[in-house]
Enzyme design. Sequence first.
Site, PDB file in Angstrom:
ATOM      1  CG  HIS A  50      -1.959  -0.982   1.312  1.00  0.00           C
ATOM      2  ND1 HIS A  50      -2.103  -1.796   2.415  1.00  0.00           N
ATOM      3  CD2 HIS A  50      -2.941  -1.338   0.452  1.00  0.00           C
ATOM      4  CE1 HIS A  50      -3.131  -2.604   2.229  1.00  0.00           C
ATOM      5  NE2 HIS A  50      -3.652  -2.353   1.034  1.00  0.00           N
ATOM      6  CE  LYS A 104     -11.112  -5.951   2.965  1.00  0.00           C
ATOM      7  NZ  LYS A 104     -10.271  -6.143   1.833  1.00  0.00           N
ATOM      8  NE  ARG A 108      -2.995  -8.047  -3.665  1.00  0.00           N
ATOM      9  CZ  ARG A 108      -3.832  -8.312  -2.711  1.00  0.00           C
ATOM     10  NH1 ARG A 108      -3.488  -8.145  -1.473  1.00  0.00           N
ATOM     11  NH2 ARG A 108      -5.026  -8.793  -2.960  1.00  0.00           N
ATOM     12  CB  SER A 130      -4.637  -6.435   4.731  1.00  0.00           C
ATOM     13  OG  SER A 130      -4.131  -5.208   4.274  1.00  0.00           O
TER      14      SER A 130
END
Length: 169
Positions: A21, A45, A94, A132
């Site tokens: 990030h 989430k 990614r 994450s």
Amino acid sequence: MPKKTKIAIYPGTFDPVTNGHVDLIKRAARIFEKVIVAVASEPSKPVLFSLEERVGMVREAIRGVHNVRVEKFNGLVVDYVRKVGANVVVRGLRMLSDFEYEFQMALTNRKLAGEIETIFMMPHESYSYISSKLIKEAAALGANLKDFVPHNVRMKLKEKLIENRDTSQ
């Protein structure tokens, strides 16, 4: 024809912010006059960290990058983008696995707000596999996260995991 923008929005949950990030934020800051990192207050989430903790971790991680600010937001990203006078959303890709979700999101946003563009950026290859979710799982198992997250995030993860362990006993 949409006006040219000098402001980009990088929205996300940032639970927690990773080196990937941070890499994207710094690179976006070289392209745009101003970057607003928009931390979702109502993520879709489950999160480990509170909104205030996530905002604080991002602010600390990007300290010294002068044309970046961190704000919380709720609701639709396109509404927030309009509210702050931007017309660009920055998203990270990614791996190929990110593409389908991000592509759907970009097309939905385009349908909702055709004047807003989505720009996809790839993180440096050394961060391309970091997520994450993976960081939280590795932290819970005691992994050394030095290469994955900023120092302040490592400390907050340790603190949070100890706190969670103590409350579950």
